[in-house]
Design a protein around this motif. Sequence first.
Motif: not given
Length: 108
Positions: A35-40
Motif C-alpha cells: 500500500l502507498p505509505n511514508r514514514t517520518n
Amino acid sequence: MLVAFSVAPSGAEGPEGSVHDAVAAAVRIVRESGLPNRTNSMFTEIEGEWDEVFDVIRRATEAVGAYGPRVSLVLKADIRPGRTGELDGKVERLEAALKRGEAAPEGE
C-alpha cells in the motif's frame, strides 16, 4: 482512506534500541503491504481501503507487541470514499497554494 499512526511498545524492559527495533518491525510490515505509505519522525502514513489499511495496522501493532507487555497506538484517519492518491495529492495541493501565496481551500 489515509491513516497516520504511531505504534510503540510501552513498559518494555530491554536494550536501548528495543523501541527502534519494535518500530522497525511495524514499518517493515507496512512497507511489505504494497500500500502507498511514508514514514517520518513521528508517524507512518498509509493509504488504501478501510479493511486493508486496518489489517496492516493490526499486524504492525501485533509485531510491536512482541517487544513489551503493552502497546501504545495513536491513529488519525482521513476517510474520503472514492479518493485515491491523497498521500501525495494533499501535499501537492498545499505546496501549490504556498507558491501562489494563498491559503489552502476549506477542508484540506
